[in-house]
Write an enzyme that holds these catalytic residues in place. Structure first.
Site, PDB file in Angstrom:
ATOM      1  N   ASN A 285      20.186  75.634  -3.922  1.00 16.50           N
ATOM      2  CA  ASN A 285      20.527  76.769  -3.077  1.00 16.50           C
ATOM      3  C   ASN A 285      21.225  77.863  -3.886  1.00 16.50           C
ATOM      4  O   ASN A 285      21.671  77.641  -5.006  1.00 16.50           O
ATOM      5  CB  ASN A 285      21.310  76.320  -1.846  1.00 16.50           C
ATOM      6  CG  ASN A 285      22.785  76.105  -2.105  1.00 16.50           C
ATOM      7  OD1 ASN A 285      23.273  76.276  -3.211  1.00 16.50           O
ATOM      8  ND2 ASN A 285      23.487  75.721  -1.071  1.00 16.50           N
ATOM      9  N   ASP A 286      21.313  79.046  -3.313  1.00 10.35           N
ATOM     10  CA  ASP A 286      21.761  80.218  -4.075  1.00 10.35           C
ATOM     11  C   ASP A 286      23.209  80.098  -4.525  1.00 10.35           C
ATOM     12  O   ASP A 286      23.581  80.582  -5.602  1.00 10.35           O
ATOM     13  CB  ASP A 286      21.540  81.507  -3.264  1.00 10.35           C
ATOM     14  CG  ASP A 286      22.035  81.393  -1.826  1.00 10.35           C
ATOM     15  OD1 ASP A 286      22.707  80.386  -1.495  1.00 10.35           O
ATOM     16  OD2 ASP A 286      21.737  82.291  -1.028  1.00 10.35           O
TER      17      ASP A 286
ATOM     18  N   ARG B  61      14.407  28.603 -16.275  1.00 14.47           N
ATOM     19  CA  ARG B  61      13.580  27.396 -16.176  1.00 14.47           C
ATOM     20  C   ARG B  61      12.188  27.609 -16.769  1.00 14.47           C
ATOM     21  O   ARG B  61      11.613  26.696 -17.338  1.00 14.47           O
ATOM     22  CB  ARG B  61      13.478  26.967 -14.711  1.00 14.47           C
ATOM     23  CG  ARG B  61      12.694  27.955 -13.843  1.00 14.47           C
ATOM     24  CD  ARG B  61      12.804  27.687 -12.367  1.00 14.47           C
ATOM     25  NE  ARG B  61      11.994  28.652 -11.615  1.00 14.47           N
ATOM     26  CZ  ARG B  61      12.114  28.882 -10.332  1.00 14.47           C
ATOM     27  NH1 ARG B  61      13.032  28.236  -9.632  1.00 14.47           N
ATOM     28  NH2 ARG B  61      11.334  29.758  -9.713  1.00 14.47           N
TER      29      ARG B  61
ATOM     30  N   GLU C 284      29.114  74.335   0.464  1.00 15.58           N
ATOM     31  CA  GLU C 284      28.915  75.207   1.635  1.00 15.58           C
ATOM     32  C   GLU C 284      30.267  75.844   1.974  1.00 15.58           C
ATOM     33  O   GLU C 284      30.871  75.603   3.036  1.00 15.58           O
ATOM     34  CB  GLU C 284      28.358  74.411   2.811  1.00 15.58           C
ATOM     35  CG  GLU C 284      26.932  73.928   2.617  1.00 15.58           C
ATOM     36  CD  GLU C 284      25.928  75.064   2.688  1.00 15.58           C
ATOM     37  OE1 GLU C 284      26.325  76.181   3.079  1.00 15.58           O
ATOM     38  OE2 GLU C 284      24.752  74.846   2.346  1.00 15.58           O
TER      39      GLU C 284
ATOM     40  N   ARG D 133      20.239  74.567   2.854  1.00 22.61           N
ATOM     41  CA  ARG D 133      20.594  73.277   2.253  1.00 22.61           C
ATOM     42  C   ARG D 133      19.367  72.701   1.559  1.00 22.61           C
ATOM     43  O   ARG D 133      18.290  72.598   2.152  1.00 22.61           O
ATOM     44  CB  ARG D 133      21.099  72.316   3.330  1.00 22.61           C
ATOM     45  CG  ARG D 133      21.676  71.020   2.788  1.00 22.61           C
ATOM     46  CD  ARG D 133      22.550  70.341   3.830  1.00 22.61           C
ATOM     47  NE  ARG D 133      21.782  69.932   4.989  1.00 22.61           N
ATOM     48  CZ  ARG D 133      21.262  68.702   5.144  1.00 22.61           C
ATOM     49  NH1 ARG D 133      21.430  67.797   4.202  1.00 22.61           N
ATOM     50  NH2 ARG D 133      20.590  68.416   6.230  1.00 22.61           N
TER      51      ARG D 133
ATOM     52  N   SER E  67      10.375  25.634 -20.421  1.00 23.69           N
ATOM     53  CA  SER E  67       9.146  24.832 -20.479  1.00 23.69           C
ATOM     54  C   SER E  67       8.329  25.134 -21.731  1.00 23.69           C
ATOM     55  O   SER E  67       7.595  24.270 -22.227  1.00 23.69           O
ATOM     56  CB  SER E  67       8.297  25.086 -19.227  1.00 23.69           C
ATOM     57  OG  SER E  67       7.793  26.416 -19.216  1.00 23.69           O
TER      58      SER E  67
ATOM     59  N   GLU F 248      12.260  27.512   5.464  1.00 19.34           N
ATOM     60  CA  GLU F 248      13.002  26.311   5.043  1.00 19.34           C
ATOM     61  C   GLU F 248      13.042  25.243   6.133  1.00 19.34           C
ATOM     62  O   GLU F 248      13.238  24.067   5.841  1.00 19.34           O
ATOM     63  CB  GLU F 248      14.421  26.711   4.629  1.00 19.34           C
ATOM     64  CG  GLU F 248      14.451  27.519   3.335  1.00 19.34           C
ATOM     65  CD  GLU F 248      15.818  28.131   3.065  1.00 19.34           C
ATOM     66  OE1 GLU F 248      16.488  27.673   2.132  1.00 19.34           O
ATOM     67  OE2 GLU F 248      16.200  29.061   3.794  1.00 19.34           O
TER      68      GLU F 248
END
Length: 756
Positions: free
Chosen positions: A550-551, A53, A600, A511, A57, A305
């Site tokens: 992590n390792d 819209r 893991e 972790r 215009s 509304e």
């Protein structure tokens, strides 16, 4: 005659064919000139593409102008984007009501109102546009502004060698819209801009000045022309019969896609302020950008509304909307209408947030860029409501359309289509230092183990140029200080070694969230090492990018870049050391999982009720097959005088370890052999579980116990795995420092991708 032929060196037959060739060339030139004249005289086929819209215009006045000159232009109209969505008013109907023949309607919006949906919408448009553009075959495509839909239009047209006229390029607004707008400008061949500053910006962007038209905003042609409509009728239609001019507010706020949560917060504060201000308010729904769904949710949670002071609308025809803006007591939000069209009437405007930062504005606009409280917005309403300001013509004088039509007529279709850019003169000088050329690109690798903290300089080929090792401190502060100290020493040494450090990679137990650079939970072996943001202090102090994982994952990365995993699409690496860990590579990518728990592997359960694991559970493979588990069993046998066999020697000061257990087993100790058989079986069963879950093509055992476990694990696979997995090979790693090499590979892989 004969002598004259000889004087020019040609015989009569040669002259005859020469004259025939000249007449032929002359005829061809005449035909080409005639064709060029026909091209210049034929109608220019102009396709105007409208997406929503707001852009209609600006485009509608141009479309009316093109339609009014059928002798010069052939108008094609393409409708796409939110025009065709019911939730946004199905605004394509107003185009049909304006008596335009729509040549093509393209449903290009993927619903979702988030960042991904915007990207998918661009992709969908790019899939659909080629067929339409091939059918319409326009000479010029007119696109407007800075919407993602317009970017798709410009991309498709540019790649299909269709000339593009871009409206409103060169402006600055301060959000992602800037990037999209400038990208469209670079794809476009011609520009119709609105302000002198925008024109200068386009020139600064190296656009050809001869192809830039300072036209003004086409919507101003409508704004500044006399209207026959009664504005009070329009006000009463949309706000009720009791509402008078200057006694209501128009609110229109859109999301800022680079700060969606901030947009939603500001929207809620604006609604609270409007409720408190207690004036009749006409509020329009936000556009379809990412974040709009959240804003609508806030509107409904606050009951807007159903609120007696509010009228919430999805769409209002532009002519009526602009009358409502012209006679409002105030306009609030972040719509470009507030900083552009509202100025033509002197309507007071409150501009909230960053969406229009950088726009040229009249004195009617009050900016509340840091709209972080209800009180700020309420105070701005008190300052602006009911005022009138001088009319501003920054964006146009009402004559944009005639200028644009004249500009279109001047376009020569026989000119080269390829754009040329007007770059400023630059000093052409190039030099490169030989030392820089000969530098070895390296990574700084850090490995945080339970006992030691190690730092290494690692080259692109995996060579450890220098390594440093110190005991790992027990406290967080001491550990960070030691990492920084060792890293700074390594960086200084790297200069002497002619190594260029590209970044820092960190391998640590526990972790890890590698995306944020945070250690979430540590192992019990490393104290004070949970919920630690490691990336920030290292990056700030060393002025280098930092990666961490992590390792176990680092060991897998090391194999992927330097070891047995090179070129292997799916493999698993299992570390058999103090604990059991590992990493999973699937489709050449490391698997982290939704909460970074993937890999893991030491906590795969192989028994319903087994020895207690360091994680607090029972029956984990780590509780059977890790170095600590073997050491525990070795101590038990030693305490029962069942470990030492003939030929073995254990000094009094020497601690019992897994090495003694393995040695005893090799010398025939049945008890030690039974322990190792149980450990090997547990690890083998865990590996079988991995094979059945991830189906890798290779298993790589790494760590001090790898060579011992390789053969037993391979046997367990052949005995217990499904037939389709029994042939999967188990190998031992050839890498001496997998944790350090894996940490380095995070840096080196990124650098490789970046430089390709």
């Amino acid at each position: 005659m004969e002598s004259s032929f000889k004087s020019v060196g040609r015989n009569p037959h040669q002259l005859y064919y020469l004259n025939l060739q000249r007449r032929s060339e002359k005829m061809e030139r005449g035909m080409m000139e005639e064709q060029n004249q026909m091209v210049s005289k034929r109608k220019l086929r102009v396709c105007v593409a409208t997406c929503n819209r707001a852009d209609y215009s600006k485009l509608a006045p141009i479309m009316f102008g093109l339609k009014a000159h059928p002798e010069s232009f052939e108008l094609e109209v393409m409708v796409l984007g939110s025009h065709l969505i019911d939730d946004y008013g199905n605004t394509f109907r107003m185009i049909e009501q304006d008596d335009f023949d729509v040549s093509s309607k393209l449903h290009t919006i993927v619903r979702g109102e988030d960042e991904a949906a915007m990207v998918e919408s661009v992709g969908l448009a790019l899939v659909k546009l080629p067929d339409v553009l091939q059918r319409l075959r326009p000479d010029i495509l007119v696109v407007h502004g800075d919407r993602f839909d317009a970017l798709a239009l410009a991309t498709a047209a540019a790649l299909m060698n269709i000339r593009i006229l871009h409206l409103e390029g060169g402006e600055v607004s301060g959000t992602i819209d800037d990037s999209i707008r400038h990208a469209i400008s670079k794809l476009s061949h011609y520009h119709a801009c609105c302000t002198r500053s925008a024109e200068q910006h386009l020139i600064a962007m190296c656009e050809d000045h001869s192809r830039i038209l300072l036209a003004g905003c086409p919507s101003y042609d409508k704004l500044l022309s006399p209207t026959k409509n009664n504005h009070l009728d329009t006000i009463h239609t949309w706000l009720g019969d009791m509402v008078q001019e200057n006694q209501y507010i128009v609110a229109l706020q859109h999301p800022v896609t680079t700060d969606i949560q901030g947009s939603i917060k500001i929207y809620g504060l604006m609604l609270d302020a409007l409720i408190s201000f207690n004036k009749k308010t006409l509020i329009l729904f936000p556009n379809i950008d990412a974040g709009s769904k959240g804003m609508v949710r806030v509107m409904r949670m606050k009951g807007i509304e159903q609120h007696p002071n509010f009228r919430a609308m999805k769409h209002i025809p532009f002519e009526q909307f602009i009358q409502l803006v012209a006679h409002a007591g105030c306009m609030i939000g972040n719509s470009s209408c507030g900083v552009r069209e509202a100025g033509a009437y002197g309507t007071p405007v409150i501009n909230l947030g960053s969406r229009q930062t950088g726009r040229e504005t009249g004195e009617n606009v009050l900016h509340v860029r840091d709209a972080d409280t209800h009180n700020k917005i309420y105070h701005a309403l008190e300052l602006q409501f009911g005022k009138r300001y001088p009319c501003s013509k920054i964006y146009g004088d009402g004559n944009a359309v005639p200028r644009i039509l004249k500009f279109l007529r001047s376009i020569k279709l026989d000119e080269p289509l390829q754009k040329s850019f007007c770059f400023p003169p630059v000093k052409e000088a190039f030099s490169q230092d030989i030392d820089h050329i000969l530098e070895t690109q390296c990574a700084l690798a850090v490995d945080l183990g339970g006992t030691n903290l190690r730092v290494a300089i690692v080259s692109m080929r995996g060579k450890i140029m220098r390594k440093y090792c110190k005991p790992n401190p027990k406290t967080y502060e001491s550990r960070i200080q030691l990492i920084l100290s060792m890293s700074q020493d390594a960086i200084q040494d790297a200069v002497r070694l002619n190594c260029r450090i590209l970044g820092v990679g960190v391998s640590t137990g526990g972790r890890v969230n590698p995306q944020e650079g945070v250690i979430l939970h540590s192992t019990k072996l490393i104290q004070e090492w949970s919920s630690v943001d490691l990336r920030t202090p290292l990056s700030d102090a060393l002025h280098l990018p930092v990666w961490l994982d992590n390792d176990g994952n680092c060991a897998a990365l090391a194999e992927k870049k330097f070891g047995h995993g090179q070129g292997v699409e799916n493999f698993v690496t299992i570390i058999t050391g103090t604990g059991i860990g590992g990493g999973i590579v699937h489709h050449h990518e490391l698997v982290h999982g939704s909460t970074f728990c993937a890999g893991e592997l030491g906590h795969i359960m192989v028994s319903l009720d087994g020895p207690e694991c360091m994680c607090g559970s029972r029956g984990c493979v780590e509780a059977y097959a890790s170095g600590m588990a073997l050491q525990r069993e070795a101590k038990r046998l030693h305490d029962e005088d069942l470990l030492i066999t003939e030929g073995m020697e254990l000094k009094k000061v020497e601690a019992v370890s897994a090495v003694h257990l393995i040695s005893a087993a090799q010398q025939g100790n049945a008890k030690a052999q039974a322990v190792l058989k149980t450990a090997s079986t547990a690890l083998g069963v865990a590996v079988v579980n991995i094979l059945h879950m991830t189906n890798p093509s290779l298993v790589i055992l790494s760590g001090v116990l790898a060579s011992y476990y390789q053969s037993p694990v391979q046997d367990i696979i052949s005995q217990r795995a499904l037939a389709s997995s029994q042939g999967i090979k188990v190998v031992t790693s050839d890498l001496e420092e997998p944790a350090l090499l894996g940490a380095a590979s995070m840096v080196l892989d990124y650098t490789t991708r970046r430089s390709c």
